[in-house]
Design a protein around this motif. Structure first.
Motif, PDB file in Angstrom:
ATOM      1  N   LYS A  24      61.207  63.002  36.162  1.00 48.90           N
ATOM      2  CA  LYS A  24      61.304  62.224  37.403  1.00 48.90           C
ATOM      3  C   LYS A  24      62.535  62.690  38.174  1.00 48.90           C
ATOM      4  N   PRO A  25      62.502  62.591  39.501  1.00 53.23           N
ATOM      5  CA  PRO A  25      63.705  62.932  40.272  1.00 53.23           C
ATOM      6  C   PRO A  25      64.830  61.948  39.964  1.00 53.23           C
ATOM      7  N   ASN A  26      66.068  62.423  40.028  1.00 44.54           N
ATOM      8  CA  ASN A  26      67.218  61.528  39.937  1.00 44.54           C
ATOM      9  C   ASN A  26      67.395  60.766  41.239  1.00 44.54           C
ATOM     10  N   LEU A  27      67.048  61.435  42.324  1.00 44.81           N
ATOM     11  CA  LEU A  27      67.277  60.875  43.651  1.00 44.81           C
ATOM     12  C   LEU A  27      66.199  61.394  44.609  1.00 44.81           C
ATOM     13  N   THR A  28      65.659  60.483  45.422  1.00 45.87           N
ATOM     14  CA  THR A  28      64.624  60.870  46.386  1.00 45.87           C
ATOM     15  C   THR A  28      65.002  60.332  47.761  1.00 45.87           C
ATOM     16  N   ARG A  41      66.077  54.710  42.932  1.00 48.76           N
ATOM     17  CA  ARG A  41      65.851  56.153  43.049  1.00 48.76           C
ATOM     18  C   ARG A  41      65.590  56.594  44.493  1.00 48.76           C
ATOM     19  N   THR A  94      74.189  62.156  48.146  1.00 49.49           N
ATOM     20  CA  THR A  94      74.021  63.103  47.042  1.00 49.49           C
ATOM     21  C   THR A  94      75.339  63.311  46.291  1.00 49.49           C
ATOM     22  N   PHE A 109      70.529  68.098  38.050  1.00 48.32           N
ATOM     23  CA  PHE A 109      70.282  66.932  38.892  1.00 48.32           C
ATOM     24  C   PHE A 109      69.114  67.278  39.803  1.00 48.32           C
ATOM     25  N   ARG A 139      76.155  60.372  44.075  1.00 49.80           N
ATOM     26  CA  ARG A 139      75.368  60.337  42.829  1.00 49.80           C
ATOM     27  C   ARG A 139      75.797  61.438  41.867  1.00 49.80           C
ATOM     28  N   LEU A 194      67.175  73.038  35.589  1.00 56.14           N
ATOM     29  CA  LEU A 194      67.851  71.805  35.154  1.00 56.14           C
ATOM     30  C   LEU A 194      68.558  72.025  33.817  1.00 56.14           C
ATOM     31  N   TRP A 245      72.611  68.866  31.556  1.00 52.54           N
ATOM     32  CA  TRP A 245      71.367  68.714  32.316  1.00 52.54           C
ATOM     33  C   TRP A 245      71.712  68.645  33.787  1.00 52.54           C
ATOM     34  N   LYS A 253      78.056  61.698  37.699  1.00 50.12           N
ATOM     35  CA  LYS A 253      77.739  62.503  36.504  1.00 50.12           C
ATOM     36  C   LYS A 253      78.811  63.546  36.231  1.00 50.12           C
TER      37      LYS A 253
END
Ligand code: TYD
Length: 217
Positions: free
Chosen positions: A129-133, A180, A201, A6, A204, A87, A4, A208
């Motif tokens: 949902k976003p992983n990061l905003t 987030r 970024t 990001f 994060r 994704l 998946w 993963k």
């Protein structure tokens, strides 16, 4: 979920510089062999860009719920035709605005109930949902002075109070989702902001496993 991608989103009021940052992150990732795409909302696909035109056109008058539904219609197209397929291929998807915009603008700005927005928003996102905003926070007056040279769209013509409500709304959303949403001080230089965006970024992503997002990976 093993295979998946990001999902990173950029948020902020008009003139915050978020579009430049989104593009800057995209260029950085691309030139470092990451699989990445850049999209925006409302828009991102041909059909969603057509909906965008109705939403931003000066002179159009839309009931707030109609405005929300059009934002969500555009989001559904962007999510199902562009974001989710990428994704699934472990791409890093960068979106210039996503669902926090609906809560900030249609919720805090226009006064629609957040629960109502949330329920309908799920139809558009399927729960994504976003992983990061990144929330690029800036004083609305400073934001205005940055955009006043271009031709203003329907939202940009809203008054200072509207944009102040939107900004406060964003900050409330950020408090509720501390992990987030990363708040950035938009008054800093574009170079400083971009290097912070890249650093956060990469951090994060590396949690993963960086390689799965790389072209040769
Ligand atoms: P934006 O992408 O910020 O345009 P520009 O290219 O002018 O920087 O403009 C989109 C406008 O749409 C912006 O004013 C915020 C608004 N918007 C909402 O009100 N709700 C939403 O859910 C989204 C995605 C955008």
């Amino acid at each position: 979920m093993g295979k998946w991608g990001f999902f990173v989103t950029f948020e902020g009021i008009e003139g915050s510089g978020k579009t430049t940052l989104a593009k800057g992150l995209y260029d950085y990732l691309k030139s470092n062999s990451f699989k990445t795409i850049l999209t925006r909302e409302p828009g991102g696909t041909k059909e969603a860009e057509e909906i965008r035109r109705v939403l931003l056109k000066v002179g159009n008058s839309l009931d707030p719920v109609t405005e929300l539904l059009l934002m969500l219609a555009a989001r559904r197209e962007n999510v199902y035709k562009k974001v989710l397929p990428a994704l699934r291929e472990t791409y890093i998807v960068i979106s210039d605005r996503f669902d926090d915009s609906s809560f900030a603008y249609q919720g805090f700005g226009r006064g629609l109930e957040l629960k109502f927005i949330s329920r309908l928003n799920k139809v558009a996102t399927g729960g994504l949902k976003p992983n990061l905003t990144f929330l690029v926070d800036i004083d609305p007056e400073a934001g205005f002075s940055r955009i006043k040279t271009k031709e203003l769209d329907r939202f940009e013509r809203e008054d200072l109070e509207f944009h102040t409500r939107v900004r406060r709304g964003y900050l409330i959303l950020a408090k509720r989702a501390k992990k987030r949403i990363k708040v950035l001080d938009g008054s800093r230089s574009p170079e400083e902001l971009l290097s912070e965006v890249i650093e956060v970024t990469l951090e994060r992503l590396s949690q993963k496993g960086l390689n799965k997002f790389k072209l040769e990976g």
